[in-house]
Design a protein around this motif. Structure first.
Motif, PDB file in Angstrom:
ATOM      1  N   ALA A 291       0.795  -1.137   0.029  1.00 56.45           N
ATOM      2  CA  ALA A 291      -0.037  -0.153   0.111  1.00 56.45           C
ATOM      3  C   ALA A 291       0.976   1.357  -0.044  1.00 56.45           C
ATOM      4  O   ALA A 291       0.718   2.190  -0.939  1.00 56.45           O
ATOM      5  CB  ALA A 291      -0.812  -0.025   1.102  1.00 56.45           C
ATOM      6  N   ALA A 292       1.994   1.168   0.964  1.00 53.37           N
ATOM      7  CA  ALA A 292       2.807   2.398   1.043  1.00 53.37           C
ATOM      8  C   ALA A 292       3.358   2.574  -0.445  1.00 53.37           C
ATOM      9  O   ALA A 292       3.488   3.846  -0.797  1.00 53.37           O
ATOM     10  CB  ALA A 292       3.779   2.265   2.144  1.00 53.37           C
TER      11      ALA A 292
ATOM     12  N   LYS B  84       2.537   6.229  -7.107  1.00 47.65           N
ATOM     13  CA  LYS B  84       1.027   6.499  -7.661  1.00 47.65           C
ATOM     14  C   LYS B  84       0.976   5.676  -8.886  1.00 47.65           C
ATOM     15  O   LYS B  84       0.479   6.107  -9.988  1.00 47.65           O
ATOM     16  CB  LYS B  84       1.071   8.262  -7.989  1.00 47.65           C
ATOM     17  CG  LYS B  84       0.840   9.232  -6.859  1.00 47.65           C
ATOM     18  CD  LYS B  84       1.209  10.450  -7.308  1.00 47.65           C
ATOM     19  CE  LYS B  84       1.023  11.424  -6.008  1.00 47.65           C
ATOM     20  NZ  LYS B  84       1.631  11.006  -4.800  1.00 47.65           N
ATOM     21  N   ASP B  85       1.442   4.359  -8.848  1.00 46.87           N
ATOM     22  CA  ASP B  85       1.579   3.415  -9.933  1.00 46.87           C
ATOM     23  C   ASP B  85       1.215   2.111  -9.299  1.00 46.87           C
ATOM     24  O   ASP B  85       2.044   1.220  -9.048  1.00 46.87           O
ATOM     25  CB  ASP B  85       2.721   3.687 -10.500  1.00 46.87           C
ATOM     26  CG  ASP B  85       2.885   2.799 -11.799  1.00 46.87           C
ATOM     27  OD1 ASP B  85       2.100   1.844 -12.141  1.00 46.87           O
ATOM     28  OD2 ASP B  85       4.026   2.786 -12.710  1.00 46.87           O
ATOM     29  N   ALA B  86      -0.030   1.746  -9.337  1.00 43.56           N
ATOM     30  CA  ALA B  86      -0.428   0.462  -8.554  1.00 43.56           C
ATOM     31  C   ALA B  86       0.043  -0.825  -9.485  1.00 43.56           C
ATOM     32  O   ALA B  86       0.546  -1.790  -8.888  1.00 43.56           O
ATOM     33  CB  ALA B  86      -1.820   0.425  -8.431  1.00 43.56           C
ATOM     34  N   ALA B  87       0.006  -0.512 -10.689  1.00 43.92           N
ATOM     35  CA  ALA B  87       0.584  -1.622 -11.778  1.00 43.92           C
ATOM     36  C   ALA B  87       2.085  -1.918 -11.201  1.00 43.92           C
ATOM     37  O   ALA B  87       2.360  -3.122 -11.257  1.00 43.92           O
ATOM     38  CB  ALA B  87       0.236  -1.382 -12.992  1.00 43.92           C
TER      39      ALA B  87
ATOM     40  N   ALA C 202       3.540  -5.374  -9.634  1.00 42.68           N
ATOM     41  CA  ALA C 202       4.536  -6.193 -10.489  1.00 42.68           C
ATOM     42  C   ALA C 202       5.525  -6.259  -9.470  1.00 42.68           C
ATOM     43  O   ALA C 202       6.224  -7.503  -9.780  1.00 42.68           O
ATOM     44  CB  ALA C 202       4.826  -5.317 -11.712  1.00 42.68           C
ATOM     45  N   ILE C 203       6.267  -5.490  -8.809  1.00 40.46           N
ATOM     46  CA  ILE C 203       7.255  -5.707  -8.009  1.00 40.46           C
ATOM     47  C   ILE C 203       7.031  -6.762  -6.838  1.00 40.46           C
ATOM     48  O   ILE C 203       7.602  -7.596  -6.602  1.00 40.46           O
ATOM     49  CB  ILE C 203       7.625  -4.374  -7.131  1.00 40.46           C
ATOM     50  CG1 ILE C 203       8.388  -3.343  -8.255  1.00 40.46           C
ATOM     51  CG2 ILE C 203       8.689  -4.744  -6.139  1.00 40.46           C
ATOM     52  CD1 ILE C 203       8.476  -1.915  -7.948  1.00 40.46           C
TER      53      ILE C 203
ATOM     54  N   TYR D 252      -5.547  -1.464   4.277  1.00 34.64           N
ATOM     55  CA  TYR D 252      -4.406  -1.458   3.452  1.00 34.64           C
ATOM     56  C   TYR D 252      -4.725  -2.012   1.707  1.00 34.64           C
ATOM     57  O   TYR D 252      -4.130  -1.178   0.911  1.00 34.64           O
ATOM     58  CB  TYR D 252      -3.035  -2.205   3.906  1.00 34.64           C
ATOM     59  CG  TYR D 252      -2.440  -1.770   4.715  1.00 34.64           C
ATOM     60  CD1 TYR D 252      -2.040  -0.425   5.013  1.00 34.64           C
ATOM     61  CD2 TYR D 252      -2.330  -2.524   6.213  1.00 34.64           C
ATOM     62  CE1 TYR D 252      -1.244   0.152   5.980  1.00 34.64           C
ATOM     63  CE2 TYR D 252      -1.495  -1.943   7.149  1.00 34.64           C
ATOM     64  CZ  TYR D 252      -1.183  -0.771   7.002  1.00 34.64           C
ATOM     65  OH  TYR D 252      -0.508  -0.235   8.177  1.00 34.64           O
ATOM     66  N   GLU D 253      -5.802  -2.784   1.754  1.00 30.86           N
ATOM     67  CA  GLU D 253      -5.909  -3.358   0.444  1.00 30.86           C
ATOM     68  C   GLU D 253      -6.416  -2.328  -0.497  1.00 30.86           C
ATOM     69  O   GLU D 253      -6.096  -2.243  -1.662  1.00 30.86           O
ATOM     70  CB  GLU D 253      -7.209  -4.422   0.471  1.00 30.86           C
ATOM     71  CG  GLU D 253      -7.758  -4.872  -0.682  1.00 30.86           C
ATOM     72  CD  GLU D 253      -6.488  -5.737  -1.526  1.00 30.86           C
ATOM     73  OE1 GLU D 253      -6.566  -5.796  -2.593  1.00 30.86           O
ATOM     74  OE2 GLU D 253      -5.747  -6.431  -0.808  1.00 30.86           O
ATOM     75  N   SER D 254      -7.242  -1.159  -0.095  1.00 31.09           N
ATOM     76  CA  SER D 254      -7.636  -0.170  -1.077  1.00 31.09           C
ATOM     77  C   SER D 254      -6.536   1.067  -1.228  1.00 31.09           C
ATOM     78  O   SER D 254      -6.864   1.830  -2.123  1.00 31.09           O
ATOM     79  CB  SER D 254      -9.049   0.319  -0.814  1.00 31.09           C
ATOM     80  OG  SER D 254      -9.034   0.897   0.661  1.00 31.09           O
TER      81      SER D 254
END
Length: 190
Positions: A94-95, A101-104, A108-109, A185-187
């Motif tokens: 989440a952090a 500002k890049d959830a994808a 991926a990490i 944290y999920e959202s």
């Protein structure tokens, strides 16, 4: 509370048994996030140790460094995934989403940093963190030389090792004591 999900395998201290400096430590999270991260609630079973750990955490994760805050969170995620620590994967995933500002990219990490779209310098940092986590006894000066070749200074290398160590310790606390992550944290960062 019947039916309530357990936050830890240990007793969770109530607010009225905590010293004012612990409650003050919670205030910024309440104001910024709207909740207190469970790590702060659960580590409060030992208030002086929570305060010492938090000071170390703040310095390692937010203090002066050649690593960005996002790069330090990337280390936290890679180490936590390697250690299969649900609490830290949720919290630091989440952090990382919030910081980049890049959830994808953050996802991926977390899935496999070796296939994530990262600069070679960052990939080298994460490879080192993973090696130090999974095979610390085999680390050698060559591992440091590889980081230098990727563009990291000696101070940066020390910071990479310290953040890796911090999360190996934190992962063991969370996993060894059954700490549950906050559902919020999920959202976050999505």
């Amino acid at each position: 509370m019947p039916g309530a999900e357990r936050l830890s395998w240990l007793r969770v201290p109530t607010e009225d048994e905590l010293p004012p400096d612990v409650l003050e430590l919670w205030r910024p999270s309440l104001e910024k996030l709207g909740f207190v991260p469970n790590v702060l609630r659960l580590y409060a079973l030992r208030p002086s140790r929570l305060l010492a750990w938090n000071a170390w955490y703040d310095e390692a994760m937010k203090g002066d460094s050649g690593l960005t805050k996002a790069e330090r969170e990337m280390i936290a995620v890679v180490v936590s995934v390697a250690n299969r620590c649900p609490y830290c994967i949720a919290a630091h995933g989440a952090a990382l989403r919030k910081l980049t500002k890049d959830a994808a990219l953050a996802d991926a990490i977390a899935a496999d940093h070796t296939t994530a779209p990262l600069e070679p310098r960052v990939r080298a940092m994460l490879d080192y963190a993973l090696a130090l986590t999974l095979r610390p006894a085999t680390m050698s000066e060559d591992d440091v030389v590889a980081l230098r070749a990727a563009g990291w200074s000696d101070e940066d290398v020390m910071d990479i090792a310290e953040v890796t160590g911090l999360f190996n310790m934190s992962n063991r606390m969370a996993s060894g004591l059954g700490w549950a992550p906050n559902p919020e944290y999920e959202s976050l960062g999505r």
